[in-house]
Design a protein around this motif. Sequence first.
Motif, PDB file in Angstrom:
ATOM      1  N   TRP A   1       0.824  -1.207   0.000  1.00 32.79           N
ATOM      2  CA  TRP A   1       0.000   0.000   0.000  1.00 32.79           C
ATOM      3  C   TRP A   1       0.860   1.260   0.000  1.00 32.79           C
TER       4      TRP A   1
ATOM      5  N   SER B   1       3.773   1.496  -1.355  1.00 33.38           N
ATOM      6  CA  SER B   1       4.295   1.583  -2.722  1.00 33.38           C
ATOM      7  C   SER B   1       3.243   2.125  -3.673  1.00 33.38           C
ATOM      8  N   VAL B   2       2.022   1.651  -3.542  1.00 32.98           N
ATOM      9  CA  VAL B   2       0.933   2.114  -4.415  1.00 32.98           C
ATOM     10  C   VAL B   2       0.676   3.603  -4.199  1.00 32.98           C
TER      11      VAL B   2
ATOM     12  N   ALA C   1       2.796   5.831  -3.011  1.00 31.87           N
ATOM     13  CA  ALA C   1       3.948   6.587  -3.509  1.00 31.87           C
ATOM     14  C   ALA C   1       3.886   6.716  -5.030  1.00 31.87           C
ATOM     15  N   LEU C   2       3.508   5.647  -5.701  1.00 31.04           N
ATOM     16  CA  LEU C   2       3.377   5.691  -7.157  1.00 31.04           C
ATOM     17  C   LEU C   2       2.267   6.646  -7.575  1.00 31.04           C
ATOM     18  N   ALA C   3       1.140   6.604  -6.881  1.00 36.80           N
ATOM     19  CA  ALA C   3       0.035   7.517  -7.195  1.00 36.80           C
ATOM     20  C   ALA C   3       0.446   8.970  -6.979  1.00 36.80           C
TER      21      ALA C   3
ATOM     22  N   ALA D   1       3.497  10.168  -7.182  1.00 41.60           N
ATOM     23  CA  ALA D   1       4.438  10.528  -8.246  1.00 41.60           C
ATOM     24  C   ALA D   1       3.704  10.827  -9.554  1.00 41.60           C
ATOM     25  N   ILE D   2       2.715  10.008  -9.882  1.00 42.54           N
ATOM     26  CA  ILE D   2       1.937  10.236 -11.105  1.00 42.54           C
ATOM     27  C   ILE D   2       1.182  11.557 -11.014  1.00 42.54           C
TER      28      ILE D   2
END
Length: 135
Positions: free
Chosen positions: A44, A46-47, A49-51, A53-54
């Motif tokens: 979660w 990681s998800v 953090a990716l969101a 960044a996007i």
Amino acid sequence: MYCRILRVPRMNSSTLLFVKNTEQTQTKIQKENQRRRKLVKVMWVSVLALAAAILLLTVAKIPVAEGVTCSPMQLASRAAAMTSSSPPSEACCAKLREQQPCLCGYMRNPLLRQYVSSPNARKVSNSCKIASPNC
């Protein structure tokens, strides 16, 4: 008052081995559950953090009008270029570029639409290399 005596079965070595194995199995299951919970937390994070960044990359690409005051009167001095076939001056193009974020609002206004969307206004936009707004 009567007291009832319960009979407890005797535990032999196979019963004790079963109890010990059951306790070890429960300990293994608890450790496995803890490991899975940690993995879910990491996933979660990681998800998210990716969101994030996007989102940052998307927001960075959105053009923002910085301090533009939408006033059609600022384009009034450029009316000669928009109503005639004379080429626009560099000052006219600069003012038009400054007012570019406001053009959709001008096109929605019935009083201004005829000036902003006229063929001569398109020629001025083309000669100033300003893209026509898609409103």
